[in-house]
Design a protein around this motif. Structure first.
Motif, PDB file in Angstrom:
ATOM      1  N   LEU A 269       2.554   1.897  -3.378  1.00  0.00           N
ATOM      2  CA  LEU A 269       1.714   2.256  -4.550  1.00  0.00           C
ATOM      3  C   LEU A 269       1.333   3.645  -4.107  1.00  0.00           C
ATOM      4  O   LEU A 269       1.347   4.581  -5.085  1.00  0.00           O
ATOM      5  CB  LEU A 269       0.712   1.300  -4.308  1.00  0.00           C
ATOM      6  N   TRP A 270       1.093   4.164  -2.992  1.00  0.00           N
ATOM      7  CA  TRP A 270       0.558   5.504  -2.753  1.00  0.00           C
ATOM      8  C   TRP A 270       1.704   6.516  -3.004  1.00  0.00           C
ATOM      9  O   TRP A 270       1.578   7.532  -3.311  1.00  0.00           O
ATOM     10  CB  TRP A 270      -0.018   5.575  -1.149  1.00  0.00           C
TER      11      TRP A 270
ATOM     12  N   SER B 107       0.856  -1.222  -0.052  1.00  0.00           N
ATOM     13  CA  SER B 107       0.068   0.112  -0.052  1.00  0.00           C
ATOM     14  C   SER B 107       0.915   1.258   0.076  1.00  0.00           C
ATOM     15  O   SER B 107       0.608   2.030  -0.943  1.00  0.00           O
ATOM     16  CB  SER B 107      -0.877  -0.043   1.274  1.00  0.00           C
TER      17      SER B 107
ATOM     18  N   PRO C 129      -2.833   2.441  -7.244  1.00  0.00           N
ATOM     19  CA  PRO C 129      -2.820   2.934  -5.959  1.00  0.00           C
ATOM     20  C   PRO C 129      -4.229   3.111  -5.096  1.00  0.00           C
ATOM     21  O   PRO C 129      -4.346   3.315  -4.300  1.00  0.00           O
ATOM     22  CB  PRO C 129      -2.470   4.457  -6.064  1.00  0.00           C
TER      23      PRO C 129
ATOM     24  N   THR D 114      -4.922  -4.086  -0.249  1.00  0.00           N
ATOM     25  CA  THR D 114      -4.019  -4.487   0.661  1.00  0.00           C
ATOM     26  C   THR D 114      -4.102  -3.808   2.071  1.00  0.00           C
ATOM     27  O   THR D 114      -3.716  -4.358   3.369  1.00  0.00           O
ATOM     28  CB  THR D 114      -2.549  -4.456   0.115  1.00  0.00           C
ATOM     29  N   TRP D 115      -4.213  -2.300   1.981  1.00  0.00           N
ATOM     30  CA  TRP D 115      -4.555  -1.633   3.358  1.00  0.00           C
ATOM     31  C   TRP D 115      -5.607  -2.416   4.162  1.00  0.00           C
ATOM     32  O   TRP D 115      -5.354  -2.406   5.417  1.00  0.00           O
ATOM     33  CB  TRP D 115      -4.853  -0.300   2.930  1.00  0.00           C
TER      34      TRP D 115
ATOM     35  N   ALA E 225      -3.921  -1.017  -3.605  1.00  0.00           N
ATOM     36  CA  ALA E 225      -3.426  -0.562  -2.422  1.00  0.00           C
ATOM     37  C   ALA E 225      -4.378  -0.356  -1.376  1.00  0.00           C
ATOM     38  O   ALA E 225      -4.138  -0.705  -0.294  1.00  0.00           O
ATOM     39  CB  ALA E 225      -2.732   0.974  -2.864  1.00  0.00           C
TER      40      ALA E 225
END
Length: 322
Positions: A25-26, A22, A230, A237-238, A234
């Motif tokens: 990607l962020w 995460s 993102p 997964t977060w 992401a």
């Protein structure tokens, strides 16, 4: 007890890996937003990103046949969708057009602190000393990165207010999402949250169509990238990681992002960081390390239970609610 201990460590390892996906990607979104933001207005960019993410997540949801989440999850999904997926993305895009990147980074990075405080207030989460200390170190690093990136005269009251609102909506969205994950899967919470955010941004449809007609291909590609990676990947997964730890610890993990942005800007945009930027990035990483560390466990001490009976004291598992 040994098997459960190994299982717990394995689950924590997967959660940490998911959180790492995460934040990487962020951080990569920083470059894409800079490109797409020149061609798309804040609302149009948010809507295009959310629509792209919704399509990808919808395909995965259909393949896995997960269906609708339980009724108990909908309140958290709706709140996180409105606050984090919808309002946050619009005001952050708008705020970054009003202030320089450094100022935006400094203001938005109060978000993890707000997450920890809101988590303690509404979720009953503890605030371990190491978490508080680590967040303090990381925030100092984020301020250093922001100061090193700030341009002269690049800040204004509207821009700072928008970035502050972005931090508040981000924190509120995370805290709202946490209870929903007790009833629904990470994929369900992310898909329906993204869908709620997309519906909330539908008033920007006309602007999205107009901007897409004039936007260069790279800007549109970056907008779609923001939605697929993102956002869709992401945020899923977060959510997976958030379901397995506290909101405060997850919020502190995002302090890795400023350090990664510095590195990616160096490698991708050929922007050589100043020494203060490097120091700030190092502080961000150090603070995350402190916030996620745990006291040395002691398994050989005993505690009395009743008169004349003693058992080994269980080591406290810090930061976990599930």
């Amino acid at each position: 007890m040994t098997n459960s201990s190994h299982t717990g460590r394995g689950s924590e390892g997967l959660a940490l890996a998911a959180a790492a996906v995460s934040v990487v990607l962020w951080a990569s979104a920083f470059v894409s937003i800079r490109s797409a933001g020149d061609a798309y207005s804040p609302g149009a960019l948010a809507l295009g990103r959310l629509l792209s993410g919704t399509v990808v997540l919808g395909v995965f949801l259909a393949v896995r046949r997960e269906g609708l989440p339980p009724r108990a999850a909908w309140r958290g999904i709706a709140l996180s969708g409105l606050l984090w997926f919808g309002l946050y993305m619009v005001v952050l895009n708008w705020g970054e057009q009003q202030v320089d990147a450094g100022t935006a980074a400094m203001v938005v990075n109060i978000g993890p602190i707000l997450i920890a405080l809101l988590g303690a207030r509404f979720l009953g989460e503890r605030l371990p000393p190491r978490l508080v200390a680590g967040m303090g170190v990381s925030f100092a690093g984020a301020v250093a990165v922001g100061l090193s990136m700030s341009g002269e005269g690049g800040a204004n009251v509207l821009g700072v207010a928008l970035c502050l609102l972005a931090a508040v909506t981000y924190a509120g969205g995370v805290v709202a999402q946490k209870p929903a994950l007790a009833h629904a899967s990470a994929l369900q919470v992310t898909f329906f949250g993204c869908l709620v955010g997309a519906v909330a941004c539908l008033p920007f449809s006309g602007q999205l169509v107009a901007d897409a007609a004039d936007a260069p291909a790279p800007a549109t590609v970056n907008m779609v990238y923001l939605g697929v990676f993102p956002t869709a990947l992401a945020f899923t997964t977060w959510a997976y990681a958030l379901a397995r730890t506290t909101a405060g610890r997850m919020g502190a993990t995002t302090y890795v992002v400023p350090a990664l942005v510095v590195l990616m800007s160096w490698l991708v945009l050929d922007e050589v960081p100043a020494w203060l930027t490097l120091v700030g990035g190092a502080l961000c990483l150090a603070g995350v390390g402190v916030s996620r560390s745990r006291p040395r466990r002691r398994t050989d001490r005993t505690e009395p239970v009743g008169e004349g009976v003693a058992v080994a004291a269980e080591p406290e598992v810090a930061g976990g609610t599930r």
